[in-house]
Design an enzyme around this catalytic site. Structure first.
Site, PDB file in Angstrom:
ATOM      1  N   HIS A 308      83.507 129.957 -29.107  1.00  0.00           N
ATOM      2  CA  HIS A 308      84.242 130.127 -30.352  1.00  0.00           C
ATOM      3  C   HIS A 308      83.900 131.470 -30.957  1.00  0.00           C
ATOM      4  CE1 HIS A 308      86.000 129.312 -34.260  1.00  0.00           C
ATOM      5  NE2 HIS A 308      86.687 128.371 -33.642  1.00  0.00           N
ATOM      6  N   ASP A 365      88.750 121.823 -29.555  1.00  0.00           N
ATOM      7  CA  ASP A 365      89.794 121.463 -28.592  1.00  0.00           C
ATOM      8  C   ASP A 365      89.275 120.711 -27.377  1.00  0.00           C
ATOM      9  OD1 ASP A 365      91.927 122.527 -29.973  1.00  0.00           O
ATOM     10  OD2 ASP A 365      91.458 124.551 -29.289  1.00  0.00           O
TER      11      ASP A 365
HETATM   12  N1  CMC Z   1      84.177 130.265 -20.313  1.00  0.00           N
HETATM   13  C1  CMC Z   1      83.426 131.173 -19.650  1.00  0.00           C
HETATM   14  N2  CMC Z   1      82.937 132.305 -20.246  1.00  0.00           N
HETATM   15  C2  CMC Z   1      83.221 132.496 -21.524  1.00  0.00           C
HETATM   16  C3  CMC Z   1      83.997 131.595 -22.269  1.00  0.00           C
HETATM   17  C4  CMC Z   1      84.481 130.431 -21.608  1.00  0.00           C
HETATM   18  N3  CMC Z   1      85.220 129.542 -22.277  1.00  0.00           N
HETATM   19  N4  CMC Z   1      84.127 132.047 -23.531  1.00  0.00           N
HETATM   20  C5  CMC Z   1      83.457 133.210 -23.581  1.00  0.00           C
HETATM   21  N5  CMC Z   1      82.904 133.491 -22.377  1.00  0.00           N
HETATM   22  C6  CMC Z   1      82.051 134.625 -22.025  1.00  0.00           C
HETATM   23  C7  CMC Z   1      82.852 135.894 -21.861  1.00  0.00           C
HETATM   24  O1  CMC Z   1      83.281 136.077 -20.548  1.00  0.00           O
HETATM   25  C8  CMC Z   1      81.874 136.920 -22.322  1.00  0.00           C
HETATM   26  O2  CMC Z   1      80.947 137.122 -21.299  1.00  0.00           O
HETATM   27  P1  CMC Z   1      80.281 138.607 -21.056  1.00  0.00           P
HETATM   28  O3  CMC Z   1      79.500 138.884 -22.315  1.00  0.00           O
HETATM   29  O4  CMC Z   1      79.438 138.439 -19.838  1.00  0.00           O
HETATM   30  O5  CMC Z   1      81.431 139.559 -20.860  1.00  0.00           O
HETATM   31  C9  CMC Z   1      81.108 136.248 -23.464  1.00  0.00           C
HETATM   32  O6  CMC Z   1      81.182 134.846 -23.141  1.00  0.00           O
HETATM   33  C10 CMC Z   1      81.707 136.494 -24.829  1.00  0.00           C
HETATM   34  O7  CMC Z   1      83.093 136.187 -24.767  1.00  0.00           O
HETATM   35  P2  CMC Z   1      84.195 136.771 -25.760  1.00  0.00           P
HETATM   36  O8  CMC Z   1      85.545 136.540 -25.187  1.00  0.00           O
HETATM   37  O9  CMC Z   1      83.829 138.175 -26.130  1.00  0.00           O
HETATM   38  O10 CMC Z   1      83.942 135.835 -27.020  1.00  0.00           O
HETATM   39  P3  CMC Z   1      84.851 135.753 -28.266  1.00  0.00           P
HETATM   40  O11 CMC Z   1      83.966 135.247 -29.342  1.00  0.00           O
HETATM   41  O12 CMC Z   1      85.597 137.007 -28.490  1.00  0.00           O
HETATM   42  O13 CMC Z   1      85.942 134.649 -27.817  1.00  0.00           O
HETATM   43  C11 CMC Z   1      87.017 132.597 -27.441  1.00  0.00           C
HETATM   44  C12 CMC Z   1      86.009 133.367 -28.289  1.00  0.00           C
HETATM   45  C13 CMC Z   1      87.289 131.244 -28.125  1.00  0.00           C
HETATM   46  C14 CMC Z   1      88.350 133.371 -27.369  1.00  0.00           C
HETATM   47  C15 CMC Z   1      86.465 132.404 -26.011  1.00  0.00           C
HETATM   48  O14 CMC Z   1      85.224 131.730 -26.094  1.00  0.00           O
HETATM   49  C16 CMC Z   1      87.422 131.654 -25.087  1.00  0.00           C
HETATM   50  O15 CMC Z   1      88.292 132.268 -24.468  1.00  0.00           O
HETATM   51  N6  CMC Z   1      87.267 130.270 -24.997  1.00  0.00           N
HETATM   52  C17 CMC Z   1      88.197 129.484 -24.221  1.00  0.00           C
HETATM   53  C18 CMC Z   1      89.473 129.242 -24.999  1.00  0.00           C
HETATM   54  C19 CMC Z   1      89.290 128.233 -26.117  1.00  0.00           C
HETATM   55  O16 CMC Z   1      88.691 127.179 -25.952  1.00  0.00           O
HETATM   56  N7  CMC Z   1      89.858 128.549 -27.296  1.00  0.00           N
HETATM   57  C20 CMC Z   1      89.850 127.641 -28.445  1.00  0.00           C
HETATM   58  C21 CMC Z   1      89.121 128.217 -29.608  1.00  0.00           C
HETATM   59  S1  CMC Z   1      88.798 126.947 -30.833  1.00  0.00           S
HETATM   60  C22 CMC Z   1      90.327 126.658 -31.508  1.00  0.00           C
HETATM   61  C23 CMC Z   1      90.612 127.615 -32.572  1.00  0.00           C
HETATM   62  O17 CMC Z   1      89.969 127.510 -33.648  1.00  0.00           O
HETATM   63  O18 CMC Z   1      91.509 128.461 -32.370  1.00  0.00           O
END
Ligand code: CMC
Length: 431
Positions: A308, A365
């Site tokens: 998240h 989710d």
């Molecule tokens: N599975 C595997 N790796 C992950 C995941 C995941 N679900 N989420 C983040 N990472 C890794 C990512 O690859 C990165 O690794 P590295 O530092 O080695 O490059 C690190 O964790 C940080 O990721 P980020 O994308 O920079 O993190 P963020 O805070 O910008 O993104 C997120 C948050 C929700 C977009 C992301 O965690 C994600 O894509 N999750 C899956 C989709 C999901 O479940 N979304 C629903 C969010 S909750 C509903 C809402 O409120 O909208």
């Protein structure tokens, strides 16, 4: 405003920037005059460190896993309140009295029918249209059917009418996106049913058989909606505020929020979670294989429902939903094998250094799709259900933004493109 100031040194000159401290001790450096005073802007793609507004609606502490609407903890609201009571709280800033709530519920009911001309518009969608596209267009079409709503600066009682009308018609439009998809006749709203029961009846009743309203299902859905009702300045809410800041009408602003929610990194994730769990099940249920895929940087697969933007310890909504999930399934006597897979996946991921180091936990989710499926909501309608729940939050944020007369949103950029060069007529261009 705090007594303390932040100091910024730029090109040997020191600037003092005001510090603002929120009621929960959240600290911000006020840079509203930064460019005028220094010629500099800040760069913050994704707005991870940027406060776009001062709000009194929702407090969220991602490190501590806290979520409160107007000061009330989400755990208490989910346990003791109803969705429309929470909607009232978010929109009007206080808990309603009994009379205020029943009046609010009645007005919403009175606005739940859809104009027959608007229904014709709805009829025009192709049967295979995605429900999110249908919903966003239908909500925007309300601005055509209620042209008086175009001016967001009308007296508050008229703005309030637009708000109640939207809350009234949203479940009808959502249920109709489903009926359209499966080719069944639309079911009209009923006066004798509460908000959630009415929605379920419009979704699942047919001319041949009236839907049996099960209080367990109504309760579960009501709770789910409370958990989704607001989440401060996320992607869709910021979109609602940004569109609304141009003084576009309420329906246009909410319709844009629905579009922003659509994406798989935001509201679309609940659908993706079930798709993922089903894939893992069909693949033989080898959890470690999928955990490894999620960790592999050369593999685009991500563990959906994990991670998240702001919760870096746990998502309090996920905790409540996980407990509710077990309860609902056992009360309904449903065994869903993907729930076992979800639990195993969570256990393995939470003990894996990759997920621990990156502070990746199940989000709202991860389990919500399992509940939605148990109550009969088709997978491609999950994101629409998220929009349904988020509606009061979007409205409250739009209303606050308008009442505070916030300026039009207009971020800046750092330009890295070509510097000035002269145009070359096509005849003189080299191949
Ligand atoms: N599975 C595997 N790796 C992950 C995941 C995941 N679900 N989420 C983040 N990472 C890794 C990512 O690859 C990165 O690794 P590295 O530092 O080695 O490059 C690190 O964790 C940080 O990721 P980020 O994308 O920079 O993190 P963020 O805070 O910008 O993104 C997120 C948050 C929700 C977009 C992301 O965690 C994600 O894509 N999750 C899956 C989709 C999901 O479940 N979304 C629903 C969010 S909750 C509903 C809402 O409120 O909208």
């Amino acid at each position: 405003m705090s007594e303390k100031k932040a100091q910024l040194i730029l090109e040997d000159q020191t600037y003092e920037l005001p510090i603002i401290v929120g009621t929960e001790n959240e600290k911000a450096i006020d840079i509203r005059n930064l460019r005028d005073e220094t010629g500099y802007i800040t760069l913050d793609s994704g707005y991870k460190n940027t406060g776009a507004t001062i709000s009194t609606i929702t407090f969220l502490d991602g490190e501590e896993g806290i979520l409160r609407y107007r000061g009330y903890p989400i755990e208490q609201l989910a346990e003791q309140s109803t969705f429309l009571e929470v909607a009232y709280l978010l929109i009007y800033g206080k808990l309603p009295t009994k009379d205020e709530l029943s009046n609010f519920e009645l007005r919403i009911k009175q606005n739940s029918l859809i104009h027959e001309d608007n229904k014709k518009f709805f009829d025009g969608f192709p049967q295979h249209a995605h429900p999110m596209g249908m919903l966003a267009s239908s909500i925007c079409s309300m601005s055509a059917f209620f042209p008086e709503s175009l001016d967001p600066n009308r007296p508050p009682e008229l703005v309030d009418h637009s708000i109640v009308r939207l809350l009234g018609k949203m479940p009808t439009f959502i249920a109709w996106t489903y009926k359209k998809r499966i080719g069944e006749p639309y079911v009209y709203p009923r006066y004798d049913l509460d908000y959630i029961s009415n929605f379920l009846n419009m979704m699942f009743s047919t001319p041949m058989e009236e839907y049996h309203i099960d209080p367990v299902v109504v309760d579960a859905l009501d709770k789910l909606m409370i958990l989704h009702a607001d989440h401060e300045q996320n992607c869709s809410t910021s979109t609602v505020r940004l569109v609304g800041s141009s003084q576009a009408n309420l329906y246009a602003a909410i319709s844009s929020g629905i579009c922003a929610l659509w994406g798989p990194l935001h509201g679309g994730a609940n659908q993706e979670v079930i798709v993922m769990l089903e894939r893992i099940k069909e693949d033989g249920g080898n959890i470690q294989k999928w955990i490894d895929k999620a960790k592999d940087k050369n593999d685009p697969f991500r563990l959906m429902g994990f991670g998240h933007r702001v919760y870096k310890n746990f998502d309090p909504r996920a905790k409540i939903i996980k407990a509710a999930c077990d309860k609902v399934l056992s009360k309904l006597g449903i065994y869903d094998p993907v729930l076992d897979i979800a639990k195993k996946l969570e256990e393995v991921a939470l003990n894996d250094p990759y997920f621990i180091e990156r502070k990746l936990y199940p989000n709202v989710d991860f389990y919500s799709g399992i509940i939605l499926r148990a109550i009969g909501i088709p997978v491609d309608k999950f994101t629409v259900m998220f929009a349904f729940g988020r509606l009061p939050g979007w409205i409250a944020q739009w209303k606050e933004m308008r009442e505070n007369r916030e300026p039009i949103g207009r971020p800046r950029q750092v330009y890295m493109g070509p510097t000035k060069r002269d145009f070359v007529p096509i005849a003189k261009r080299e191949n």
